[in-house]
Design an enzyme around this catalytic site. Structure first.
Site, PDB file in Angstrom:
ATOM      1  CE  LYS A 159      -3.090  -3.021   0.041  1.00  0.00           C
ATOM      2  NZ  LYS A 159      -4.372  -3.467   0.496  1.00  0.00           N
TER       3      LYS A 159
HETATM    4  C1  PLP Z   1      -5.196  -4.610   0.902  1.00  0.00           C
HETATM    5  C2  PLP Z   1      -6.665  -4.475   0.849  1.00  0.00           C
HETATM    6  C3  PLP Z   1      -7.491  -4.809   1.931  1.00  0.00           C
HETATM    7  C4  PLP Z   1      -7.011  -5.568   3.139  1.00  0.00           C
HETATM    8  O1  PLP Z   1      -5.939  -5.055   3.783  1.00  0.00           O
HETATM    9  P1  PLP Z   1      -4.925  -6.005   4.595  1.00  0.00           P
HETATM   10  O2  PLP Z   1      -4.164  -5.020   5.409  1.00  0.00           O
HETATM   11  O3  PLP Z   1      -4.089  -6.722   3.596  1.00  0.00           O
HETATM   12  O4  PLP Z   1      -5.740  -6.925   5.438  1.00  0.00           O
HETATM   13  C5  PLP Z   1      -8.841  -4.529   1.850  1.00  0.00           C
HETATM   14  N1  PLP Z   1      -9.360  -3.972   0.756  1.00  0.00           N
HETATM   15  C6  PLP Z   1      -8.612  -3.667  -0.319  1.00  0.00           C
HETATM   16  C7  PLP Z   1      -9.267  -3.031  -1.501  1.00  0.00           C
HETATM   17  C8  PLP Z   1      -7.246  -3.916  -0.315  1.00  0.00           C
HETATM   18  O5  PLP Z   1      -6.521  -3.652  -1.404  1.00  0.00           O
END
Ligand code: PLP
Length: 436
Positions: A211
């Site tokens: 992210k």
């Molecule tokens: C990465 C992601 C999540 C979940 O996040 P994690 O920290 O990996 O549990 C939820 N929604 C979207 C759209 C994502 O890209």
């Protein structure tokens, strides 16, 4: 310079690029100092509540500092840090009262957690299609999926671009639905000038490694509703209550707390965010200007309401017929020219074995629980979500770290794609035909 006479790198020619794109994550001495500071303080963990006895007189918790700073950055009153973005979705659903028997509408073109978080609180995910040009939840499809059991909708700000919240909020209001914004791609992003995640009843973020801000793992919920914030804090810490004794538990909760190490890193990552996002936007706009001139390349539409994109992904569609190369071959060739890329999700969420086999709990629960009187067959969504199906066949994803490079690096991306187009005939005889 032209590469017309070049062979494609995939067939033994010289690649356009052999220099790597910027690495991710970005960090320096400030992250190192922040980590060492926590290490040496011995305060590696934060009590969920400031009233905890050994917090008295101790330096302010990094988690407390970060959740406040991040909520403020996005324009919400409260921030509740947690273990990851999936947990943030589960906790916000539960805190807003979504549970057994409820349907929650989600797009099928997203990471699986958007839908599985709904199942984790024993509610039923219902899929509504995405918009063809923006890849985000399509308001008309949302409205068509609403039943008397619908309790909430989770729009995803896909790729860091705001979903069509004006239409979605309007529908939600008319049908009394809760709105939880999945802003896992949207750190620093905005809709009509308002921070993503701050507009619905709650918004959720992820700080997982891929992210735009990361501590390896991590998550956060933002909301401006005090009661919701208190419940989120309680649910992330085993149902505790502010001001009550530590070993007193009031509701069924998880241990979803974030560590002080993560928060210390994220405080530094937050300081980098706006400059990085600005650079991503400049490079994305440049790429769009260049790529939209090529035949068979359709760049993602940026609507007026997406006033700040965080560009978690840079996306475009490949029209195989117009471009003259299948997407499989295109992706392979582009990689070999030195440009990392992917086709994203192989299929919409409802076509995962998880949904087709309904392998949730024993006995098909929660689909067959006494609480739920609906009837969901996940194999029927394919016909209802043609845009999501097409997106899975046509999309090309570049990573946000590539947008942190310079304009000449964007030129390399454009040159590599132009070269594949100009050399498209090299594929005949080497591979199968373009799919119809
Ligand atoms: C990465 C992601 C999540 C979940 O996040 P994690 O920290 O990996 O549990 C939820 N929604 C979207 C759209 C994502 O890209």
């Amino acid at each position: 310079e032209r590469h017309v006479m070049n062979r494609l790198a995939i067939f033994g020619g010289t690649s356009i690029r052999n220099k790597p794109f910027p690495a991710w994550p970005v960090f320096d001495q400030t992250e190192e100092d922040a980590l060492l500071g926590v290490l040496r303080s011995g305060k590696w963990w934060r009590y969920a509540y400031s009233e905890a006895p050994d917090q008295v007189g101790s330096p302010q918790s990094k988690v407390a500092e970060f959740q406040e700073a991040f909520a403020h950055h996005q324009g919400a009153k409260y921030g509740i840090a947690c273990a990851n973005g999936t947990a943030a979705l589960e906790v916000s659903l539960k805190a807003l009262g979504v549970g057994p028997g409820d349907e929650v509408i989600v797009p099928p073109y997203t990471f699986v957690a958007t839908a599985t978080a709904v199942l984790m609180v024993n509610a039923i995910p219902i899929f509504a299609d995405i918009d063809y040009e923006t890849f985000a939840l399509q308001p008309s499809s949302l409205e068509g999926a609403i039943t008397s059991r619908t309790k909430a909708v989770i729009p995803v700000h896909f790729a860091g671009q705001a979903a069509d919240l004006r239409a979605i909020l309007d529908i939600a209001e008319r049908h009394h639905l809760l709105v939880i914004e999945d802003a896992a791609h949207g750190h620093g992003g905005a809709w009509n000038g308002r921070g993503l995640g701050s507009i619905g009843h709650a918004g959720t973020f992820s700080f997982q490694a891929s992210k735009n801000m990361t501590a390896g793992e991590g998550g956060l919920i933002i909301t401006s509703d005090e009661a919701c914030a208190a419940l989120c804090e309680s649910y992330t810490s085993l149902g505790r209550k502010s001001g009550a004794p530590w070993y007193e538990h009031y509701r069924l909760g998880w241990n979803y707390r974030m560590t002080e190490f993560q928060a210390a890193i994220l405080l530094q990552q937050l300081k980098r965010l706006e400059a990085q996002n600005s650079k991503r936007r400049v490079n994305a706009a440049y790429l769009t200007g260049q790529l939209s001139q090529l035949p068979g390349i359709q760049t993602m539409r940026v609507p007026d309401y997406a006033t700040r994109n965080s560009y978690h992904l840079y996306m475009f569609r490949l029209n195989e017929r117009e471009f003259g190369v299948s997407r499989v071959n295109f992706l392979d060739a582009l990689q070999k020219e030195g440009v990392p890329c992917s086709g994203g999700y192989a299929h919409p969420l409802y076509r995962n074995p998880l949904f087709l086999n309904r392998d949730f709990y024993n006995h098909d629960c929660p689909l067959t629980c006494g609480h739920y009187d609906g009837n969901v067959d996940y194999s029927t969504f394919e016909a209802l979500c043609p845009n999501a199906e097409r997106a899975c066949r046509e999309a090309v994803w570049l990573e946000h770290r590539q947008l942190l490079a310079e304009q000449e690096d964007m030129d390399d991306i454009v040159r590599a794609i132009s070269k594949i187009y100009e050399c498209r005939n090299e594929f005949s005889g080497n591979s199968g035909p373009v799919s119809p």
